[in-house]
Design an enzyme around this catalytic site. Sequence first.
Site, PDB file in Angstrom:
ATOM      1  N   HIS A 241     -18.086  87.286  18.365  1.00  0.00           N
ATOM      2  CA  HIS A 241     -17.924  87.405  17.026  1.00  0.00           C
ATOM      3  C   HIS A 241     -19.170  87.908  16.501  1.00  0.00           C
ATOM      4  CE1 HIS A 241     -18.134  84.922  12.847  1.00  0.00           C
ATOM      5  NE2 HIS A 241     -17.675  86.218  12.689  1.00  0.00           N
ATOM      6  N   SER A 384      -9.126  78.361  20.360  1.00  0.00           N
ATOM      7  CA  SER A 384      -8.839  79.768  19.589  1.00  0.00           C
ATOM      8  C   SER A 384      -7.535  80.212  19.893  1.00  0.00           C
ATOM      9  CB  SER A 384      -9.961  80.494  20.015  1.00  0.00           C
ATOM     10  OG  SER A 384     -11.202  79.823  19.579  1.00  0.00           O
ATOM     11  N   HIS A 402      -8.947  84.889  10.073  1.00  0.00           N
ATOM     12  CA  HIS A 402      -9.908  85.330  10.809  1.00  0.00           C
ATOM     13  C   HIS A 402     -10.541  84.145  11.737  1.00  0.00           C
ATOM     14  CE1 HIS A 402     -12.653  84.105   8.297  1.00  0.00           C
ATOM     15  NE2 HIS A 402     -13.734  84.749   9.002  1.00  0.00           N
ATOM     16  N   LYS A 481     -24.487  80.718  21.146  1.00  0.00           N
ATOM     17  CA  LYS A 481     -24.683  80.910  19.691  1.00  0.00           C
ATOM     18  C   LYS A 481     -25.929  81.746  19.469  1.00  0.00           C
ATOM     19  CE  LYS A 481     -21.568  78.325  17.340  1.00  0.00           C
ATOM     20  NZ  LYS A 481     -20.714  78.853  16.349  1.00  0.00           N
TER      21      LYS A 481
HETATM   22  P1  5GP Z   1     -16.752  83.749   9.734  1.00  0.00           P
HETATM   23  O1  5GP Z   1     -16.122  85.201   9.987  1.00  0.00           O
HETATM   24  O2  5GP Z   1     -16.089  83.542   8.398  1.00  0.00           O
HETATM   25  O3  5GP Z   1     -18.204  83.521   9.604  1.00  0.00           O
HETATM   26  O4  5GP Z   1     -15.955  82.862  10.416  1.00  0.00           O
HETATM   27  C1  5GP Z   1     -15.343  82.919  11.591  1.00  0.00           C
HETATM   28  C2  5GP Z   1     -14.440  81.754  12.155  1.00  0.00           C
HETATM   29  O5  5GP Z   1     -14.983  81.676  13.423  1.00  0.00           O
HETATM   30  C3  5GP Z   1     -14.681  80.504  11.411  1.00  0.00           C
HETATM   31  O6  5GP Z   1     -13.767  80.293  10.396  1.00  0.00           O
HETATM   32  C4  5GP Z   1     -14.583  79.519  12.698  1.00  0.00           C
HETATM   33  O7  5GP Z   1     -13.148  79.089  12.819  1.00  0.00           O
HETATM   34  C5  5GP Z   1     -14.850  80.315  13.763  1.00  0.00           C
HETATM   35  N1  5GP Z   1     -16.092  79.871  14.520  1.00  0.00           N
HETATM   36  C6  5GP Z   1     -17.166  79.683  14.207  1.00  0.00           C
HETATM   37  N2  5GP Z   1     -18.132  79.427  15.350  1.00  0.00           N
HETATM   38  C7  5GP Z   1     -17.246  79.267  16.134  1.00  0.00           C
HETATM   39  C8  5GP Z   1     -17.645  79.141  17.690  1.00  0.00           C
HETATM   40  O8  5GP Z   1     -18.715  78.768  18.221  1.00  0.00           O
HETATM   41  N3  5GP Z   1     -16.538  79.267  18.745  1.00  0.00           N
HETATM   42  C9  5GP Z   1     -15.338  79.733  18.137  1.00  0.00           C
HETATM   43  N4  5GP Z   1     -14.116  79.637  19.118  1.00  0.00           N
HETATM   44  N5  5GP Z   1     -14.984  79.781  16.924  1.00  0.00           N
HETATM   45  C10 5GP Z   1     -16.082  79.682  15.771  1.00  0.00           C
HETATM   46 MN    MN Z   2     -20.689  87.688  10.265  1.00  0.00          MN
HETATM   47 MN    MN Z   3     -17.289  86.814  10.465  1.00  0.00          MN
END
Ligand code: 5GP
Ligand code: MN
Ligand code: MN
Length: 482
Positions: A241, A384, A402, A481
């Site tokens: 991500h 997930s 998402h 992270k």
């Molecule tokens: P955004 O794109 O809005 O920043 O967040 C994306 C989504 O990623 C969040 O809504 C959350 O559900 C998920 N997320 C955030 N941190 C993690 C992580 O460390 N691991 C996983 N599997 N999902 C995450």
């Molecule tokens: Mn982002």
């Molecule tokens: Mn994002």
Amino acid sequence: MTFFIMNDIKDWEDEYYRRMRLPAGDLHVYANRELFEAMETQVFTMANNNLQIPGGHYLSYTPDVHVGVGTCIGTTAVWRAEEAYVSPSIVGSDIGCGMRVHVTNLQREELQDLKLRRKLVRAVEKLLPADSQSRGQFADFRLEEVVRKGLHGLPRKYVPDAYTPKKATSLSHVEHSRFRFDEEYLERMPEAAWHRGHRQLGTLGSGNHFAEIQALEIPEEARATAEQWGLKDGQIIVMIHSGSRAWGGAVNELAGREVAKWMRSSGMGTADPKLAFAPLDSEAGQLYLHLMYSALNYAVVNRHLIAYAIREAAKDVFGSRFEMRTLYDLMHNYAWEEEHEGEAYFVHRKGATRALPPGHPDNPEPYRATGHPALIPGSMGTASYLMAGLPQGRANYHSICHGAGRVRSRSATKRLVSAGDFASALGVGTPDEVVVNQRSLEAIVDEAPQAYKDVDAIIDSVVGAGLAGVVAKCVPLAVIKG
Ligand code: 5GP
Ligand code: MN
Ligand code: MN
């Protein structure tokens, strides 16, 4: 919640889809009852502001919806193409942010040993600088090529299958590999953005951005689709991500100023000064649109290079037998033109992602028959999901969520969740511990699973509304992270 009336709710227990009449127009909300009732009043206030942008055709929320700047995260907003407005607030600040999944040839048993998981995490960290100031691994490319041509602008050595037509999964297994736009707009980008953009390519960035090692659990009823995607029970995958880093930030700053100027000069605006918009065909709208596309190119290459670094790191640990192919890469902060039922629309998705159903012509060829993979991460301590779109998703312009979405702010999470609670959510001290790269959990407690909504309730809503079905559940084993 005094300013709206709900209608079309025939059965509170069974109806997942609600159309709400707000003073400024209709809002469509996809959520099960529990999630719907937990929504903050402010998300409806924000919808009412967003509905005041002229000409809006459709506005909806996915079940993970939560308050963002100007517009909620979890929004799909649609205009007819010929009378479109573009809103940097409904794209979101991290232009092109997205999720990518790679499938490895490892099985869960091979990563059961926590020492090995730690070794892998350390190896990845070495090739993937977490510190946003440090230089990425990849200095020998021209940023101009990347922002102009997306994946097609990368030096060939960073493309494992070297674009050979038969094997070019880097290009056919992505939602987009290149956006074309008027390159003269690039001349407006400040020198600092070129420098930082070059330095940061191939880095995750901080906060909610992550790279995660997960194991697949495939439900009986999804076996056929999973098989077509080449997925096996217990298989190890990598979920990534990240977005467009400082490049997208600079686009926002530059084009945001012009959009604000247009709003002032035309006397347009809503109760929320942070909600920015302009007609798509205005000068400000065009500046934003073209530069947004450059940031979408940057973001897809960024995720590609992160995957490249992880592949190299895993080879250091598992040897040359290690393989990792792209399953899919898709965005959740963008706006572009799409055709629906033969009509052209300008669709914004902010923290929402596309999930096309089987047979839809916009699916890339390898996924035409099944629908492409759509990715819903939960959190670093929960499952997930890999999803596939369903025909009923047409009602929502084929948008799903998402992620699980924040349930509390970063500061509230820091206040409410102790390092001990966080550690137990990660199973620290058990054989199933989710290994984390960070030295201290305190430093990232605002990313604890307790900061996010219950991902199973989110999936329940998406499936209950007929937007998409589950193809695989992904169990976290290790997370890096940024
Ligand atoms: P955004 O794109 O809005 O920043 O967040 C994306 C989504 O990623 C969040 O809504 C959350 O559900 C998920 N997320 C955030 N941190 C993690 C992580 O460390 N691991 C996983 N599997 N999902 C995450
Ligand atoms: Mn982002
Ligand atoms: Mn994002």
